[in-house]
Design a protein around this motif. Sequence first.
Motif, PDB file in Angstrom:
ATOM      1  N   ALA A 156       0.849  -1.194   0.000  1.00  0.00           N
ATOM      2  CA  ALA A 156       0.000   0.000   0.000  1.00  0.00           C
ATOM      3  C   ALA A 156       0.887   1.248   0.000  1.00  0.00           C
ATOM      4  CB  ALA A 156      -0.926   0.002   1.207  1.00  0.00           C
ATOM      5  N   ARG A 157       0.282   2.406  -0.083  1.00  0.00           N
ATOM      6  CA  ARG A 157       1.039   3.659  -0.119  1.00  0.00           C
ATOM      7  C   ARG A 157       0.566   4.544   1.024  1.00  0.00           C
ATOM      8  NH1 ARG A 157       2.781   7.429  -4.014  1.00  0.00           N
ATOM      9  NH2 ARG A 157       3.038   5.780  -5.525  1.00  0.00           N
ATOM     10  N   PRO A 158       1.500   5.093   1.824  1.00  0.00           N
ATOM     11  CA  PRO A 158       1.064   6.030   2.858  1.00  0.00           C
ATOM     12  C   PRO A 158       0.481   7.292   2.229  1.00  0.00           C
ATOM     13  CG  PRO A 158       3.356   5.341   3.208  1.00  0.00           C
ATOM     14  CD  PRO A 158       2.953   4.889   1.832  1.00  0.00           C
ATOM     15  N   MET A 159      -0.656   7.740   2.748  1.00  0.00           N
ATOM     16  CA  MET A 159      -1.128   9.071   2.397  1.00  0.00           C
ATOM     17  C   MET A 159      -0.882   9.947   3.611  1.00  0.00           C
ATOM     18  SD  MET A 159      -5.269   9.081   2.621  1.00  0.00           S
ATOM     19  CE  MET A 159      -5.956  10.235   3.804  1.00  0.00           C
ATOM     20  N   ALA A 160      -0.671  11.234   3.370  1.00  0.00           N
ATOM     21  CA  ALA A 160      -0.341  12.129   4.476  1.00  0.00           C
ATOM     22  C   ALA A 160      -1.599  12.832   4.958  1.00  0.00           C
ATOM     23  CB  ALA A 160       0.692  13.150   4.012  1.00  0.00           C
ATOM     24  N   VAL A 161      -1.736  12.953   6.272  1.00  0.00           N
ATOM     25  CA  VAL A 161      -2.849  13.711   6.845  1.00  0.00           C
ATOM     26  C   VAL A 161      -2.268  14.815   7.716  1.00  0.00           C
ATOM     27  CG1 VAL A 161      -4.971  13.607   8.190  1.00  0.00           C
ATOM     28  CG2 VAL A 161      -4.248  11.599   6.867  1.00  0.00           C
ATOM     29  N   VAL A 179       9.919   8.365   3.892  1.00  0.00           N
ATOM     30  CA  VAL A 179       8.741   7.951   4.673  1.00  0.00           C
ATOM     31  C   VAL A 179       7.484   8.189   3.844  1.00  0.00           C
ATOM     32  CG1 VAL A 179       7.402   8.408   6.776  1.00  0.00           C
ATOM     33  CG2 VAL A 179       9.909   8.423   6.857  1.00  0.00           C
ATOM     34  N   LEU A 180       7.467   9.319   3.121  1.00  0.00           N
ATOM     35  CA  LEU A 180       6.387   9.607   2.175  1.00  0.00           C
ATOM     36  C   LEU A 180       6.988   9.626   0.779  1.00  0.00           C
ATOM     37  CD1 LEU A 180       4.632  12.537   4.092  1.00  0.00           C
ATOM     38  CD2 LEU A 180       3.823  10.171   3.905  1.00  0.00           C
ATOM     39  N   ARG A 181       6.125   9.410  -0.233  1.00  0.00           N
ATOM     40  CA  ARG A 181       6.618   9.389  -1.615  1.00  0.00           C
ATOM     41  C   ARG A 181       5.743  10.242  -2.501  1.00  0.00           C
ATOM     42  NH1 ARG A 181       6.615   4.369  -4.758  1.00  0.00           N
ATOM     43  NH2 ARG A 181       5.596   3.150  -3.122  1.00  0.00           N
ATOM     44  N   GLU A 182       6.371  10.852  -3.501  1.00  0.00           N
ATOM     45  CA  GLU A 182       5.606  11.552  -4.534  1.00  0.00           C
ATOM     46  C   GLU A 182       5.295  10.555  -5.658  1.00  0.00           C
ATOM     47  OE1 GLU A 182       7.221  15.890  -5.017  1.00  0.00           O
ATOM     48  OE2 GLU A 182       8.880  14.558  -4.446  1.00  0.00           O
ATOM     49  N   PRO A 183       4.203  10.778  -6.398  1.00  0.00           N
ATOM     50  CA  PRO A 183       3.138  11.750  -6.144  1.00  0.00           C
ATOM     51  C   PRO A 183       2.374  11.394  -4.858  1.00  0.00           C
ATOM     52  CG  PRO A 183       2.582  10.334  -8.010  1.00  0.00           C
ATOM     53  CD  PRO A 183       3.965   9.961  -7.587  1.00  0.00           C
ATOM     54  N   LEU A 184       2.173  12.423  -4.055  1.00  0.00           N
ATOM     55  CA  LEU A 184       1.618  12.237  -2.716  1.00  0.00           C
ATOM     56  C   LEU A 184       0.140  12.609  -2.698  1.00  0.00           C
ATOM     57  CD1 LEU A 184       2.384  11.842   0.375  1.00  0.00           C
ATOM     58  CD2 LEU A 184       2.629  14.329   0.450  1.00  0.00           C
ATOM     59  N   TYR A 185      -0.626  11.854  -1.957  1.00  0.00           N
ATOM     60  CA  TYR A 185      -2.000  12.277  -1.674  1.00  0.00           C
ATOM     61  C   TYR A 185      -2.037  12.761  -0.228  1.00  0.00           C
ATOM     62  CZ  TYR A 185      -7.053  12.322  -1.080  1.00  0.00           C
ATOM     63  OH  TYR A 185      -8.337  12.709  -0.810  1.00  0.00           O
ATOM     64  N   LEU A 186      -2.499  13.988  -0.057  1.00  0.00           N
ATOM     65  CA  LEU A 186      -2.488  14.663   1.243  1.00  0.00           C
ATOM     66  C   LEU A 186      -3.904  15.087   1.596  1.00  0.00           C
ATOM     67  CD1 LEU A 186      -1.069  16.473   3.519  1.00  0.00           C
ATOM     68  CD2 LEU A 186      -0.969  18.263   1.770  1.00  0.00           C
ATOM     69  N   GLU A 187      -4.326  14.790   2.814  1.00  0.00           N
ATOM     70  CA  GLU A 187      -5.608  15.338   3.272  1.00  0.00           C
ATOM     71  C   GLU A 187      -5.362  16.305   4.423  1.00  0.00           C
ATOM     72  OE1 GLU A 187      -8.519  12.190   3.902  1.00  0.00           O
ATOM     73  OE2 GLU A 187      -8.723  11.861   1.741  1.00  0.00           O
ATOM     74  N   LEU A 188      -6.027  17.452   4.351  1.00  0.00           N
ATOM     75  CA  LEU A 188      -5.941  18.473   5.391  1.00  0.00           C
ATOM     76  C   LEU A 188      -7.140  18.293   6.316  1.00  0.00           C
ATOM     77  CD1 LEU A 188      -5.254  21.532   3.031  1.00  0.00           C
ATOM     78  CD2 LEU A 188      -3.559  20.088   4.179  1.00  0.00           C
ATOM     79  N   LEU A 217       6.024  20.458  -4.702  1.00  0.00           N
ATOM     80  CA  LEU A 217       5.857  19.025  -4.462  1.00  0.00           C
ATOM     81  C   LEU A 217       4.818  18.476  -5.433  1.00  0.00           C
ATOM     82  CD1 LEU A 217       5.753  18.698  -0.551  1.00  0.00           C
ATOM     83  CD2 LEU A 217       7.685  18.355  -2.106  1.00  0.00           C
ATOM     84  N   ASP A 218       5.014  17.229  -5.838  1.00  0.00           N
ATOM     85  CA  ASP A 218       4.075  16.572  -6.731  1.00  0.00           C
ATOM     86  C   ASP A 218       2.997  15.932  -5.863  1.00  0.00           C
ATOM     87  OD1 ASP A 218       2.783  15.324  -8.772  1.00  0.00           O
ATOM     88  OD2 ASP A 218       4.336  13.813  -9.115  1.00  0.00           O
ATOM     89  N   LEU A 219       1.877  16.625  -5.695  1.00  0.00           N
ATOM     90  CA  LEU A 219       0.847  16.093  -4.799  1.00  0.00           C
ATOM     91  C   LEU A 219      -0.543  16.528  -5.222  1.00  0.00           C
ATOM     92  CD1 LEU A 219      -0.212  18.626  -2.869  1.00  0.00           C
ATOM     93  CD2 LEU A 219       1.876  18.145  -1.619  1.00  0.00           C
ATOM     94  N   GLU A 220      -1.532  15.807  -4.708  1.00  0.00           N
ATOM     95  CA  GLU A 220      -2.930  16.219  -4.764  1.00  0.00           C
ATOM     96  C   GLU A 220      -3.368  16.386  -3.316  1.00  0.00           C
ATOM     97  OE1 GLU A 220      -4.670  16.852  -7.504  1.00  0.00           O
ATOM     98  OE2 GLU A 220      -3.068  16.163  -8.858  1.00  0.00           O
TER      99      GLU A 220
END
Length: 294
Positions: A156-161, A179-188, A217-220
């Motif tokens: 699986a892939r860590p998503m950042a919160v 610890v995290l990788r791009e492309p990253l999915y981030l939730e605020l 950063l390469d993220l959504e």
Amino acid sequence: MDELIIDVRQNEYTGRERSPHVPWSPEEIARDAAAARDAGASIAHFHARDPLTGAPSTDPAQYCEIARAIRASSDAVVLPTLGAGVSDDLDVRIGHVVRMGREPATRAELAPLDLASTNVSFWDARAGRFVTEDYVYRNPVAVLRALARGVEAAGARPMAVAWNVGSLRLLEPLIALGVLREPLYLELTLTGGGVLDGHPPTERGLEALLDFLPGGLDLEWGVLCFGASLLDLADAVLERGGHLALGLGDHPYEELGKPTNAEVVARAVERGRAHGREPASPQQVRERLGLAPA
Ligand code: ZN
């Protein structure tokens, strides 16, 4: 990404007093995920629950059953919790994701890493008291590292919160360390209702986070709102290019009556279309984030 990623936050640890449709059992969670997918959600986020009482469950077998059931009826991206709020024991927090990773049919695709340790205290304004006074959600860097390693090993892939500006300042170092990788999915995370520990669910609360989102950063990024309606803030998120993470796990959406998750998702789709954004398919999400094919 122009298309709108909708992460349906199905149940968290929500009871049924205000939200009779919150899914608990594996079949209920799978049916709910499929209906939300049909309505426009691309990611299904769930917590295992006791089917009869709704009590939190950490049983890896139950998580596997949920993932299998979701995949039998939908192509939604599978995003289980990482034990938030249940235990400080690392093996308990990640045990289900490890077990899910043993078989393609049960594999998690994303798992959330909360990048802050924080109080989570519920203030009951009417009673004039805190419902919880001693709860701290602990996520020190060593724990994040260990969780991320376990998540990756499970396919699986860590998503950042992010809970606060400090969480956002951690993104670059955590990417540098792998610890995290791009492309990253981030939730605020914004917090409303009686939860006072995050940024408030207002444009200013959101802006304060976005001001510190590192450029380049390469993220959504998407927004969730624990304890209040995200629909009230959806236009502000969509205008700024963000995605929406919402559901009965966070808020009963009584403004809509007694909605199901699919009905809440349908409202998010309407808001997205008003901004010229069609819902992303799970396949588009997998391609954008570089997730392994389901
Ligand atoms: Zn959750």
